[in-house]
Every structure is written in structure tokens, then in C-alpha cells.
Motif scaffolding. Sequence first.
Motif, mmCIF file in Angstrom:
data_model
loop_
_atom_site.group_PDB
_atom_site.id
_atom_site.type_symbol
_atom_site.label_atom_id
_atom_site.label_comp_id
_atom_site.label_asym_id
_atom_site.label_seq_id
_atom_site.Cartn_x
_atom_site.Cartn_y
_atom_site.Cartn_z
ATOM 1 N N UNK A 15 -3.415 -0.308 1.838
ATOM 2 C CA UNK A 15 -1.852 0.404 1.334
ATOM 3 C C UNK A 15 -1.552 0.385 2.436
ATOM 4 N N UNK A 16 -0.758 1.208 2.506
ATOM 5 C CA UNK A 16 0.908 1.060 3.768
ATOM 6 C C UNK A 16 0.390 1.423 4.797
ATOM 7 N N UNK A 17 -1.126 2.059 4.441
ATOM 8 C CA UNK A 17 -1.239 2.651 6.097
ATOM 9 C C UNK A 17 -2.897 1.271 6.597
ATOM 10 N N UNK A 18 -3.265 0.521 5.999
ATOM 11 C CA UNK A 18 -3.839 -0.369 6.231
ATOM 12 C C UNK A 18 -5.214 -0.213 5.337
ATOM 13 N N UNK A 19 -5.444 0.979 4.668
ATOM 14 C CA UNK A 19 -6.606 1.251 4.175
ATOM 15 C C UNK A 19 -6.462 0.603 2.472
ATOM 16 N N UNK A 20 -8.164 -0.411 2.416
ATOM 17 C CA UNK A 20 -8.340 -0.640 1.432
ATOM 18 C C UNK A 20 -9.262 -0.379 0.665
ATOM 19 N N UNK A 21 -8.795 -0.425 -1.305
ATOM 20 C CA UNK A 21 -9.446 -0.496 -1.995
ATOM 21 C C UNK A 21 -10.186 -1.019 -2.802
ATOM 22 N N UNK A 22 -11.686 -1.097 -2.671
ATOM 23 C CA UNK A 22 -11.881 -2.422 -3.864
ATOM 24 C C UNK A 22 -12.057 -1.875 -5.128
ATOM 25 N N UNK A 23 -11.985 -2.484 -6.222
ATOM 26 C CA UNK A 23 -12.540 -2.138 -7.883
ATOM 27 C C UNK A 23 -13.221 -3.420 -7.772
ATOM 28 N N UNK A 24 -13.861 -3.032 -8.705
ATOM 29 C CA UNK A 24 -14.787 -3.994 -9.505
ATOM 30 C C UNK A 24 -13.801 -3.281 -10.796
ATOM 31 N N UNK A 25 -14.355 -4.172 -11.853
ATOM 32 C CA UNK A 25 -14.208 -4.067 -13.296
ATOM 33 C C UNK A 25 -15.008 -4.712 -14.072
ATOM 34 N N UNK A 26 -13.980 -4.770 -15.975
ATOM 35 C CA UNK A 26 -15.020 -5.128 -16.718
ATOM 36 C C UNK A 26 -13.755 -5.256 -18.192
ATOM 37 N N UNK A 27 -13.114 -6.664 -18.243
ATOM 38 C CA UNK A 27 -11.973 -6.684 -19.885
ATOM 39 C C UNK A 27 -12.514 -6.177 -20.397
ATOM 40 N N UNK A 28 -12.128 -5.138 -21.126
ATOM 41 C CA UNK A 28 -12.252 -5.069 -22.284
ATOM 42 C C UNK A 28 -11.642 -5.572 -24.117
ATOM 43 N N UNK A 93 -1.548 10.033 -8.898
ATOM 44 C CA UNK A 93 -0.408 9.216 -8.472
ATOM 45 C C UNK A 93 0.211 10.323 -6.814
ATOM 46 N N UNK A 94 -0.697 11.384 -6.663
ATOM 47 C CA UNK A 94 -0.410 11.516 -5.263
ATOM 48 C C UNK A 94 -0.971 10.102 -4.310
ATOM 49 N N UNK A 95 -1.577 8.978 -4.864
ATOM 50 C CA UNK A 95 -1.468 7.409 -3.512
ATOM 51 C C UNK A 95 -0.551 7.395 -4.299
ATOM 52 N N UNK A 96 0.336 7.447 -4.894
ATOM 53 C CA UNK A 96 1.552 6.214 -4.863
ATOM 54 C C UNK A 96 0.905 5.021 -6.480
ATOM 55 N N UNK A 97 0.370 5.323 -7.149
ATOM 56 C CA UNK A 97 -0.150 4.522 -8.409
ATOM 57 C C UNK A 97 0.644 3.908 -8.363
ATOM 58 N N UNK A 98 1.912 4.760 -9.047
ATOM 59 C CA UNK A 98 2.980 4.084 -9.937
ATOM 60 C C UNK A 98 4.137 3.253 -9.501
ATOM 61 N N UNK A 99 4.304 4.184 -8.335
ATOM 62 C CA UNK A 99 5.399 3.543 -7.125
ATOM 63 C C UNK A 99 4.741 1.847 -7.032
#
Length: 116
Positions: A15-28, A93-99
Motif C-alpha cells: 500500500x501507499x503507506x508501506x503496509x504489505x498484504x500477502x495473498x495466497x490462492x488457487x487458480x480455478x 473498495x475503501x482500501x482503494x481496490x479499484x484504483x
Amino acid sequence: LVLRPGGAFNFTIAGPDGARFEHFGCFLDLQPGKRLVWTTALAGGWRPLPQADWPPNFTCILTLEPVQVDGAPGCRYTAEALHASADAARKHAEMGFSDGWGKATDQLVQMLHGRR
């Protein structure tokens, strides 16, 4: 790299504030040159992941469609994010997902044009 349904992936968003979000997932679903569907609700091998409070789990459907752009071959790129609830969609949306998604798409286009 071989993509396949049930295959695992991971990525980190900063994120712009330096926060990092790690995601794990699966292809469907994978249809080369047409469609890519993945979720952060499952890990590779279709194993359920715990519901994340932040960022919320979601499923993404990316579709590609050939189009003509100014007489040249082009591509229409459509991304749809599916959330388990309206509250999860609102939080994203509030975290700026679309942008953020738009900026990442712009960067991808710039990278692809740089390869021509």
C-alpha cells in the motif's frame, strides 16, 4: 511456469503507506488467451483457506476479448472481483481496490508496449 486449475499462487500488495498484504490462492479456470479465474479463498489443491479479515478473500474473473483499436489488433480486458458479502466488497473498495487494480493494469500495458 505452468498454470493449471488447482494450482497455487501467491503475491504481495504494498500500500501507499508501506503496509504489505500477502495473498495466497488457487487458480480455478484457465482458458489461454481468453479467461483466467482465481480465488484467495482456496489454496493450491483446492484446500480451503481461513477467511481473512483484512484484506478480504475474493474471487477474480479476468476475460480477454480480441478487438480492433484504431485499425490494429487489440484486446479488451475485463476484471470482475466477487466478494462473499457486501461488507467485504465495501472494505475492499475503501482500501482503494479499484484504483489499485487500474494502476496495475496501466503498468501492465506500459510494460507490454515497452516490449514492442
